[in-house]
Scaffold this active site. Structure first.
Site, PDB file in Angstrom:
ATOM      1  N   ASN A  10       0.771  -1.386  -0.075  1.00  0.00           N
ATOM      2  CA  ASN A  10      -0.125   0.063  -0.042  1.00  0.00           C
ATOM      3  C   ASN A  10       0.893   1.453   0.025  1.00  0.00           C
ATOM      4  O   ASN A  10       0.553   2.421   0.505  1.00  0.00           O
ATOM      5  CB  ASN A  10      -0.927   0.057   1.194  1.00  0.00           C
ATOM      6  CG  ASN A  10      -2.188   1.010   1.212  1.00  0.00           C
ATOM      7  OD1 ASN A  10      -2.724   1.388   1.959  1.00  0.00           O
ATOM      8  ND2 ASN A  10      -2.609   1.406  -0.151  1.00  0.00           N
ATOM      9  N   ARG A  13       1.669   0.698  -5.843  1.00  0.00           N
ATOM     10  CA  ARG A  13       0.749   0.357  -6.757  1.00  0.00           C
ATOM     11  C   ARG A  13      -0.628   0.950  -6.174  1.00  0.00           C
ATOM     12  O   ARG A  13      -1.309   1.669  -6.986  1.00  0.00           O
ATOM     13  CB  ARG A  13       0.634  -0.985  -7.110  1.00  0.00           C
ATOM     14  CG  ARG A  13       1.947  -1.409  -7.917  1.00  0.00           C
ATOM     15  CD  ARG A  13       2.025  -3.004  -8.083  1.00  0.00           C
ATOM     16  NE  ARG A  13       2.345  -3.537  -6.895  1.00  0.00           N
ATOM     17  CZ  ARG A  13       2.386  -4.613  -6.756  1.00  0.00           C
ATOM     18  NH1 ARG A  13       2.125  -5.874  -7.652  1.00  0.00           N
ATOM     19  NH2 ARG A  13       2.612  -5.100  -5.365  1.00  0.00           N
ATOM     20  N   SER A  14      -1.196   0.542  -5.075  1.00  0.00           N
ATOM     21  CA  SER A  14      -2.557   0.702  -4.611  1.00  0.00           C
ATOM     22  C   SER A  14      -2.959   2.250  -4.424  1.00  0.00           C
ATOM     23  O   SER A  14      -3.891   2.758  -4.644  1.00  0.00           O
ATOM     24  CB  SER A  14      -3.033  -0.365  -3.926  1.00  0.00           C
ATOM     25  OG  SER A  14      -2.566  -0.070  -2.468  1.00  0.00           O
TER      26      SER A  14
END
Ligand code: 4NP
Length: 160
Positions: A10, A13-14
């Site tokens: 986290n 990418r997210s």
């Protein structure tokens, strides 16, 4: 409609997907209708802002990730979110393992399933953490394409 993007830490990418999707949702005038969040399957970076490289790549494209903080995805998230969008197959397995039932597991998708024009490079948004800066550009582009497709899907699904 509530969407949660999930990767491992986290921090790369997210949060990028959260920032990109929020920008697309705002642009479409749907901020009141589509809620966006992100989380990680691992706890290593909980409480941290996104990786400097992810922030720099996003900032260069006009997306500010500086206010985001990492959190861990938990089973209770299935009660809140309508769709959970994971970056790779390893995230998929980890998230589906936490699903309370089959119906919840069926709401987990690889984000790139929504990419309108699928390339040759598969359905995963690969982990850029240990690579060079090019990795972050590639991730940003893949995520942006997939989020455009996801927005179209969500708009169709929630049309009156
Ligand atoms: P993310 O990238 O899953 O896209 O946030 C990573 C961040 C941290 C680590 C791995 C991947 N890590 O091993 O600490």
């Amino acid at each position: 409609m509530k969407l949660c993007f999930v990767c491992l830490g986290n921090i790369c990418r997210s949060p990028t997907a959260e920032g990109v999707m929020r920008a697309l949702v705002d642009e479409a005038g749907l901020a009141g209708r589509i809620e966006v969040d992100s989380a990680g399957t691992a706890a290593y970076h909980v409480g941290e802002p996104p990786d400097r490289r992810a922030q720099a790549t996003a900032a260069a494209r006009g997306v500010d990730l500086s206010g985001l903080r990492a959190r861990r995805f938990h089973a209770g998230d299935f009660a809140y979110f309508d769709l959970v969008l994971v970056m790779d197959r390893s995230n998929y397995v980890d998230v589906v393992d936490l699903a309370p039932d089959h119906a919840a597991a069926a709401r987990v998708h690889l984000l790139r399933e929504f990419e309108p024009e699928r390339g040759e490079d598969g359905l995963e948004v690969g982990d850029p953490y240990y690579g060079g800066p090019d990795g972050f550009d590639r991730v940003f582009d893949q995520i942006t394409e997939a989020c455009r497709g996801l927005l179209a899907h969500v708009q169709q699904r929630s049309a009156p």
